[in-house]
Enzyme design. Sequence first.
Site, PDB file in Angstrom:
ATOM      1  CB  THR A 175      -0.905   0.004   1.265  1.00  0.00           C
ATOM      2  OG1 THR A 175      -1.917  -0.979   1.110  1.00  0.00           O
ATOM      3  CG2 THR A 175      -1.593   1.314   1.529  1.00  0.00           C
ATOM      4  NE  ARG A 203      -9.154  -7.608   0.767  1.00  0.00           N
ATOM      5  CZ  ARG A 203      -8.157  -6.800   1.094  1.00  0.00           C
ATOM      6  NH1 ARG A 203      -7.711  -5.906   0.229  1.00  0.00           N
ATOM      7  NH2 ARG A 203      -7.589  -6.865   2.269  1.00  0.00           N
ATOM      8  N   GLY A 205     -10.401  -3.654   0.837  1.00  0.00           N
ATOM      9  CA  GLY A 205      -9.609  -3.694   2.070  1.00  0.00           C
ATOM     10  C   GLY A 205      -9.888  -2.500   2.966  1.00  0.00           C
ATOM     11  CB  THR A 225       0.456  -0.569   4.985  1.00  0.00           C
ATOM     12  OG1 THR A 225       0.778  -1.719   4.173  1.00  0.00           O
ATOM     13  CG2 THR A 225       1.604  -0.303   5.936  1.00  0.00           C
ATOM     14  N   GLY A 226      -1.386  -3.203   5.742  1.00  0.00           N
ATOM     15  CA  GLY A 226      -1.337  -4.535   6.332  1.00  0.00           C
ATOM     16  C   GLY A 226      -2.574  -5.337   5.980  1.00  0.00           C
ATOM     17  CB  THR A 227      -3.863  -8.468   7.495  1.00  0.00           C
ATOM     18  OG1 THR A 227      -2.499  -8.751   7.786  1.00  0.00           O
ATOM     19  CG2 THR A 227      -4.548  -9.690   6.960  1.00  0.00           C
TER      20      THR A 227
HETATM   21  N1  ASP Z   1      -4.140  -2.901   3.647  1.00  0.00           N
HETATM   22  C1  ASP Z   1      -4.106  -3.303   2.258  1.00  0.00           C
HETATM   23  C2  ASP Z   1      -5.362  -4.073   1.952  1.00  0.00           C
HETATM   24  O1  ASP Z   1      -5.778  -4.866   2.769  1.00  0.00           O
HETATM   25  C3  ASP Z   1      -2.907  -4.104   1.907  1.00  0.00           C
HETATM   26  C4  ASP Z   1      -1.607  -3.635   2.494  1.00  0.00           C
HETATM   27  O2  ASP Z   1      -1.524  -2.573   3.060  1.00  0.00           O
HETATM   28  O3  ASP Z   1      -0.614  -4.339   2.377  1.00  0.00           O
HETATM   29  O4  ASP Z   1      -5.880  -3.918   0.888  1.00  0.00           O
END
Ligand code: ASP
Length: 312
Positions: A175, A203, A205, A225-227
């Site tokens: 991200t 989907r 996020g 940023t992340g899951t």
């Molecule tokens: N947070 C982002 C998402 O779930 C992905 C990421 O930041 O790595 O789409």
Amino acid sequence: MRISIAIHGGAGTMRVADLTAAMTDARHEGLRAALRAGWSVLRRGGSSLDAVTASVCALEDDRLFNAGHGAVLTDAGTIEMDAGIMNGADRRAGAVAGICGPRNPVLAARAVMETTSHLLMIGEGAHSVARDAGLIFAPADYFETPDRRAALDRELARRAANAPDTRSDADRHGTVGAVARDARGDLAAATSTGGMTGKRSGRVGDTPIIGAGTYADELCAVSCTGTGEVFIRYTAAAEIAARLRYNGEAIAGAAADVVAQLATHGGDGGLIALGAVGEPVLPFNSSGMYRGYVDAEGRLCTAIHREAFRFG
Ligand code: ASP
């Protein structure tokens, strides 16, 4: 009033062992270019909203980061991008999800904020807002890069073989984002992403979800940023704001604590945040997070994993 900016290029970092010196340098340079873009806006007396827009556009234009050019692919081989932006002073916000058209998704999010009475728009409707706002569009193949296509092919082969998931963070997700404070003391945040590699088409996020992946008010600005699913369930960015507002916590402790708690629920990643006095904090629980800020002496400070910051 102290002007301040911090950025991230996502928690989807490459493994230390896979990064050559040239690849490392290119990522630092990409982060510095994005810092320069936002910092020059703030130095000219521009708004935090314009600064985060400029930094995120620079990161979207850089194929090395998962947003805009270089976004990851869905399981259908398509590109579906999400972006969100928020202006802390008046809490105006805009977001788009599942788009593939406007060259800079963050500008589409800003167009939703500035030209409609809505906040979050998806797909074709979001495209029409962007078109009406006169934004530049790019063909789908502008966004796709060979590295991202190869990462999807590997992931689809792994799923077909039912093999364990040993992918690097870079193959999974990423991200980009920015938070800034301008000379008036106003805060803003913006975030943009291609999401997770091989995500199911459709989907969405945390990035365009205000209070999850993106948030700004008068006390803090946050970009995550992340899951994404875990960041949404724990309203990650809003949780930090609530701790400041109701618990009187300092931004560094609140941000670090939320990132640590996300980890215990499967939320890999991190965030960047600024408090009301503009001190940047950049905590993460993953192996790395492409990140940077401008320090009090005006130096561009960038890092990837847990090594010391480079000063540029
Ligand atoms: N947070 C982002 C998402 O779930 C992905 C990421 O930041 O790595 O789409």
